[in-house]
Scaffold this motif. Structure first.
Motif, mmCIF file in Angstrom:
data_model
loop_
_atom_site.group_PDB
_atom_site.id
_atom_site.type_symbol
_atom_site.label_atom_id
_atom_site.label_comp_id
_atom_site.label_asym_id
_atom_site.label_seq_id
_atom_site.Cartn_x
_atom_site.Cartn_y
_atom_site.Cartn_z
ATOM 1 N N UNK A 95 0.837 -1.202 0.000
ATOM 2 C CA UNK A 95 0.000 0.000 0.000
ATOM 3 C C UNK A 95 0.874 1.255 0.000
ATOM 4 N N UNK A 96 1.845 1.322 0.909
ATOM 5 C CA UNK A 96 2.709 2.507 0.960
ATOM 6 C C UNK A 96 3.621 2.567 -0.266
ATOM 7 N N UNK A 97 4.043 1.414 -0.786
ATOM 8 C CA UNK A 97 4.846 1.412 -2.013
ATOM 9 C C UNK A 97 4.017 1.985 -3.160
ATOM 10 N N UNK A 98 2.768 1.539 -3.284
ATOM 11 C CA UNK A 98 1.910 2.003 -4.362
ATOM 12 C C UNK A 98 1.697 3.510 -4.315
ATOM 13 N N UNK A 99 1.472 4.037 -3.118
ATOM 14 C CA UNK A 99 1.279 5.492 -2.990
ATOM 15 C C UNK A 99 2.515 6.231 -3.483
ATOM 16 N N UNK A 100 3.691 5.738 -3.133
ATOM 17 C CA UNK A 100 4.914 6.387 -3.597
ATOM 18 C C UNK A 100 5.052 6.309 -5.129
ATOM 19 N N UNK A 101 4.711 5.153 -5.703
ATOM 20 C CA UNK A 101 4.829 5.006 -7.159
ATOM 21 C C UNK A 101 3.894 5.979 -7.883
ATOM 22 N N UNK A 102 2.671 6.117 -7.354
ATOM 23 C CA UNK A 102 1.707 7.027 -7.978
ATOM 24 C C UNK A 102 2.175 8.474 -7.819
ATOM 25 N N UNK A 103 2.634 8.820 -6.614
ATOM 26 C CA UNK A 103 3.144 10.177 -6.376
ATOM 27 C C UNK A 103 4.266 10.497 -7.357
ATOM 28 N N UNK A 104 5.164 9.546 -7.574
ATOM 29 C CA UNK A 104 6.297 9.774 -8.464
ATOM 30 C C UNK A 104 5.809 10.051 -9.886
ATOM 31 N N UNK B 241 -7.483 13.095 6.204
ATOM 32 C CA UNK B 241 -8.559 12.111 6.236
ATOM 33 C C UNK B 241 -8.438 11.074 5.122
ATOM 34 N N UNK B 242 -7.916 11.490 3.975
ATOM 35 C CA UNK B 242 -7.894 10.586 2.818
ATOM 36 C C UNK B 242 -6.632 9.742 2.756
ATOM 37 N N UNK B 243 -5.501 10.327 3.196
ATOM 38 C CA UNK B 243 -4.235 9.619 2.985
ATOM 39 C C UNK B 243 -3.566 9.218 4.302
ATOM 40 N N UNK B 244 -3.763 10.015 5.412
ATOM 41 C CA UNK B 244 -3.282 9.546 6.707
ATOM 42 C C UNK B 244 -1.800 9.874 6.912
ATOM 43 N N UNK B 245 -1.432 10.286 8.134
ATOM 44 C CA UNK B 245 -0.078 10.792 8.351
ATOM 45 C C UNK B 245 1.017 9.757 8.091
ATOM 46 N N UNK B 246 0.689 8.487 8.189
ATOM 47 C CA UNK B 246 1.735 7.487 7.955
ATOM 48 C C UNK B 246 2.150 7.490 6.485
ATOM 49 N N UNK B 247 1.182 7.436 5.572
ATOM 50 C CA UNK B 247 1.531 7.430 4.154
ATOM 51 C C UNK B 247 2.086 8.786 3.717
ATOM 52 N N UNK B 248 1.588 9.872 4.320
ATOM 53 C CA UNK B 248 2.153 11.188 4.000
ATOM 54 C C UNK B 248 3.625 11.237 4.416
ATOM 55 N N UNK B 249 3.905 10.757 5.641
ATOM 56 C CA UNK B 249 5.270 10.792 6.151
ATOM 57 C C UNK B 249 6.230 10.003 5.262
ATOM 58 N N UNK B 250 5.788 8.830 4.806
ATOM 59 C CA UNK B 250 6.651 8.022 3.934
ATOM 60 C C UNK B 250 6.976 8.787 2.657
ATOM 61 N N UNK B 251 5.987 9.471 2.097
ATOM 62 C CA UNK B 251 6.246 10.257 0.885
ATOM 63 C C UNK B 251 7.219 11.410 1.155
ATOM 64 N N UNK B 252 7.066 12.072 2.303
ATOM 65 C CA UNK B 252 7.947 13.188 2.625
ATOM 66 C C UNK B 252 9.394 12.720 2.762
ATOM 67 N N UNK B 253 9.570 11.573 3.420
ATOM 68 C CA UNK B 253 10.919 11.039 3.605
ATOM 69 C C UNK B 253 11.500 10.611 2.259
ATOM 70 N N UNK B 254 10.691 9.922 1.455
ATOM 71 C CA UNK B 254 11.139 9.501 0.128
ATOM 72 C C UNK B 254 11.609 10.713 -0.693
ATOM 73 N N UNK B 255 10.838 11.794 -0.624
ATOM 74 C CA UNK B 255 11.181 12.999 -1.395
ATOM 75 C C UNK B 255 12.534 13.565 -0.956
#
Lengths: 317, 317, 317, 317, 317, 317
Positions: free
Chosen positions: A221-230, C216-230
């Motif tokens: 799930x978290x991998x997919x979100x990153x792939x879409x964001x990219x 509400x839609x994405x949740x701080x866990x998935x947001x945080x993973x994206x921020x770190x990835x970036x």
């Protein structure tokens, strides 16, 4: 080339065949000498092995997680079969047929992929069209997407399973979407196509299907979100609100926290995606289970995870 | 005829209107005199009432659970509205429009029913054809089946709701059944049509929708099984195995014990029925909830049972 | 400037003050005229309001989610206080003190942030040093990170709460990390610092603390993973394995699926992060609850979520 | 006639004895020839078997689920005992003693049944008297009722177990009913006698105790409701309300949805029936478990389902 | 002496009566002056109160948790009744009838106690006889045991309720114990008599029934174990094994961890005690709930904790 | 003295060594002769045994639960190793080294105990000082406290484990207590030191670690409360309130009913004790699990109870 599959091996057999070397651990005997404990697998199961002689050279020439050619003799030890391995060496890439080691979809992968692309082309929203152009134009992505399994067990647990599952859901979504007014077809279809893309990294499936490190640590799930964001980053002025709703469909497609979704479905399209995913997973899971056993029996054996026998019935209607 | 609905009543209003007398209980004041506590309802809600004068004659002339004509004045007591009732008497059957007191489907009941019968006629198995002839030929059944709600709250909780829900599921089943090989269309469709028939006795819905005694004590699943058994008895040599599979679909359609099914689905058609029922209930439930509120707001209010707000989004695609 | 807080308002008061206009919905009277229903809030609570006159001009000049100056009179309606609003207009940004509308940490935000940066500088692994340089050098990030709350209710639910919670955990981690051999201090500390960064987008906190759409839609866990990835993408040759372990700590810090983590902690540092987060959240949550009430009482009132009263005891030792 | 029971068989034994042929499946060797895998059972357990020779004729002369006479030799294969079967043929009905293959109550079935009938005759309500006349006058019913087990495992899992369990509960009910005022003795006793009647069709118990197709698909609760409805139909003017309360006791006797009852107990008699059923099932289940093992040990082995060891204690008082 | 009970109070009444002062908290008005918020209770419910004048002297002369004489006037505030208190002072012990403030068993306490003692005298094991001599000879114990409630809500929540519940269980145990062979009557009866003795300290019940500090912090199970240990210490050579089995019955009588027992029942007598306790608590709880409401209604109101309405039925048999 | 440990035994070995005779049960062969089934254990595992000859004399000379000297030969039976025992006799106490049969802490027990006593001496409240004087002055207590394990499995499941776990928690508490204002250091530290004292009687650990009768029947929480009560009785005027708070910490330290605590933590010190206990148990449990296996593997095997593999990672920082 493979001759015999593990499910057919019997005590007393002499073996000369290819297997995946799934595990290899060094141990030592009371006299201080070393030996190797092995687990060998192919697409039909796994068998234990042991190496008593030439331990050093055999160990240094083989890597776990790779295909090896094994020569040995099959015996029993403490109630299970065990191969006493005489020789074992790496098999060159060219001599390996992955289908020997992992189950593969029975359907044509390229034809399934073409049909999926065609469905994605029926999407009319331009930024979503752009998004799928970005995905289908990414050759590394497509190559993995066409081979990835949808699961390690349970349903679509074979090469091409992710594609088969995604296509099945997309066709269902296409059939159903018009049944309820107020559902955005483009959003629903996009969510269906992308909901499981993270699985192409969640699993490893070169010679056997297993979780990857990233799969166990980060989850599809978290991998997919990153792939879409990219991919969205590469599209100029992709609407923020649409991006959130797409990611939300990935985040919520398991339906509840207990089932692994950090947020439950909060849009009508996310609710529908969750229903379609459950329907396809459950029905396909039950069909695969029922197909594995003797179709002449009225009842299947006990399905441990689902906690029941299934009934085939007498041919009814 | 009704003038004002309860949702529009304000403190200070003078009332002269029809309501369902949902509850009527006698109490006594400290001085020993009696008075009546009432609950009045219509299709928009409920309001409390009290009768101080002519208690005996008013009470003897009115029955709870029936429509009454009320004259009175609206005040507040302990933070809620309360009607001080001056006069209250029974309304003759002929002057009652049930649609004033219970919500009704927005779709045409007869046309829905014709479509459902047409779908049942596409079934080819002769004993199942006989079974539906028996049901559709039973006028008392058809009359109740066309009016019954599918629930007291949540989804399709209105007159005609059971028919609407059953038809929606039948159309879905018809669309989907060909998608998976090995599913018996006649059995699936029959299960869909019959899965909730017990609800025609589980609810009462003359002037307000509530559970019947039989509904609370025996439950629509066990009622449905008895109704099917009774009709099957009337058909010569109905196959035993088919009867079991039909009843099983009724028994298992909630999916698990926790959700009220004594047995989980054990045939592929029962699994599919459960999926279609969940899909239609969930999606329709969410759609009704989202439709009740201001469509201009991005988020709905909090859905207590589902534990979340729903998102309408900005108009996206 | 604000004079009176909502917790002090009584029926009969005349109001002239600033509030957040949390909700504003148009409704119509039986005579067809329109009126506005309002919810007004400040840091001490919320109160209902209604506008009967000049509805059009007042509605067009005010936006919900913003601070407004209100003139009106306080009455009671159906058991709760209600402001009959005569005038209401937007307050210029310059005249707003956010601390009137949201609770704020009692500690010095800048000093807390300096201490946090200092702790991050004790990290020795160079790519992690680079990662924190990237975060602290991102002014938009730092500005939001210093103000974000850690929650909407429960614990640290105030401006600066995220920083206070993160710092408290970092100090605890620093004290404890040496207690167990085999724990990587740099990894643990980095995980502590980053575990909740997604909350800077999960919440909105301009004039009131609430979930954002993304929250509400994405949740701080998935947001945080994206921020770190970036941020990791911006660092040349950041080790893949380390990136996975960092993201894993974010993914797993709630400890289990039921509590919102898609994966449970699978490294010793992730297990420890989860323990430290639970300890700080629980203890601070209980301390805030106990501090809100009369310290002279031996028992607090009932804590609904935790299902118990807490005991202060007689001064013991 | 049986000589040796499965629990006594050892590797190396030569067998010539009767067993139930519980499973029989055809498989093929690598050389293409067929062989049979068997599971043989008697009242003490089960053992695997294999037929290498005369596969065709042996298979065509035997049906699974029936008693067979087996000649063969016992060996070990992969850690379990295995009979290599030389000959196997059906045993004529007349030569079979069911008690060899299924456990049987230690008490006298006819005497238990007489006592149960006597208790039912103490019921004074005439329509309930009629109901029991209808049941006891149905010879097919009585014959099955006297032999049915109460469960497949856990408690009273033997021929006559249903009767023994029902009688034990009826005696308890008779002792307790007067202890609480306001409990209707006739209703309670009728509910006790009928609560499990569906089990006579839920199980098959000709030569081994197992679930029947109807048991797995429809469940004893729904079967029981149908049986009672059928008998009630035969009694002129059986009161509707009493019929609902009787069926409700059957429906609710497991106490909650999680335990398999679609509705929880809603009358005082249904609450009491549920308590008496739990008491008799639990106490008898524990007694049977404690009795199976060496009474000289203070602690029993671990009871997997109940998750504990039981304590016999030193002889205490 | 009490005149009016809280359930009878109406807005507009003038009050001069006794109440328990359950809560008393000081607050201050905007003008800086103090006032008192009160909660007053009697056996029929609770009502809010406020003191505007003579705050200091009234507060210093009254203690919360005690009976006070109140003079005041009843109004409404924010939708609930509120007494504006003019005078309030302590009531001398001699003028208090506890039955005004707490519900009391309808049965004769002394006669119940005699019957319980008589049952304990039927125990034959000498050290258990000694144990009950020790308990019954402890006057402080007996005095509290005869008055303690069995619960704060749910069942037997009145003065004498613990005795009534214990006696009811003891009579049941006496009736049932012979029904199952292998149950030690002396041990079962002793466990029944002692299983809830900790409740005499878990609750306070001087003028209102509530948990004591010890009850909330230590819980009646651990209190009971300590009380039994203390009495056993006073008996020379009480068998260790018997002491463990007695304590085990106290420890395990709730049946499972979820229900508050640190260990589940592990002896046949503990299993039986648990069943008898559940039976008596459930049946009595339902009877009390059904008795509270109009016996003419077929259905009770909704029982929130048990999640259902109960059915009285038409007078059946 | 022991030569070989069970984990090293192979089929074909001849044995002459010491083991704990964990189980010994008499059985009889078909020919009517008796034999003995044994379970032998040491600190590395367990192995089955059988005695065919001299059954009577061997059985009469050996007691289960004691150390025996065994002579025999190792074979396989039904897939597991089995020792055919020729001779078996009791080993004199003097010849036994308990460390052969149970795992022992790797740290110095006396030094750990001194450090724990030193920490207890930093407590300033005089009655708590008295309490620890009472415990440390009780030689029987100290002797058992220094040897007891903290668990049978999971974490600190070895001789000295309770002391090691308690000391680790005390050091943590000492580090953390100052981090949150308003926490009473003396109370927290006392609670930490005493929370598990009941384990010295919950387990038996003479020659193998198992639950004692008292442990299974009464549980370490209730045992601990009794031990503390007994010591408190010996201290003149120990404050009642402090005694309750101490016992409460023991009662509540598992955190919730599901985890075995009859009451959840209700003081700030009890909340903190629960957090520290969870942290130490979880981290130590994971560390022990990770240490048991090959440190060269990135992933551990599957941890059944925690439901996951653990990740060691590549050496990171």
């Amino acid at each position: 080339m493979k001759n015999t599959f593990i499910s057919q091996i019997r005590a007393g057999d002499t073996l000369s065949d290819q297997f995946v070397l799934s595990e290899k651990t060094m141990a030592h005997k009371k006299d201080g000498n070393h030996y190797l404990n092995l687990v060998l697998t192919d697409r039909t199961g796994s068998i234990k092995g042991v190496v008593w002689d030439n331990v050093g050279s055999i160990s240094s020439q083989t890597d776990s997680g790779r295909v090896v050619a094994v020569q040995g003799h099959v015996g029993e030890y403490r109630g299970t079969l065990q191969v006493v391995v005489k020789e074992m060496k790496m098999v060159p890439e060219a001599d390996i047929d992955p289908a020997d080691f992992m189950p593969v979809t029975e359907r044509n992968i390229d034809r399934m992929f073409q049909r999926l692309v065609a469905l994605s082309e029926s999407i009319e929203t331009s930024c979503l069209k752009d998004l799928f152009s970005a995905f289908w134009g990414d050759h590394a992505f497509v190559s993995r997407f066409k081979r990835a399994p949808a699961a390690k067990k349970m349903h679509h647990a074979y090469i091409g399973g992710l594609l088969e599952h995604t296509l099945s859901m997309a066709i269902l979504a296409d059939k159903i979407v018009g049944h309820y007014s107020g559902v955005d077809r483009d959003l629903l279809l996009s969510g269906v196509l992308l909901h499981d893309v993270g699985k192409i990294r969640e699993f490893s499936y070169d010679v056997r299907i297993d979780y990857s490190d990233e799969g166990r640590l980060v989850n599809h799930i978290a991998i997919g979100v990153q792939m879409i964001e990219e991919k969205i980053q590469s599209i100029p002025s992709f609407p923020e609100d649409l991006a959130l709703m797409l990611k939300h469909m990935v985040i919520s497609h398991h339906g509840s926290r207990e089932l692994g979704s950090p947020e439950p479905p909060k849009t009508i399209e996310a609710v529908m995606l969750n229903c379609i995913d459950e329907m396809d997973s459950r029905i396909q899971g039950v069909r695969e289970f029922m197909a594995k056993e003797d179709p002449g029996e009225m009842w299947t054996s006990f399905h441990r995870l689902l906690g029941r026998h299934f009934y085939r019935g007498q041919s009814v209607t």
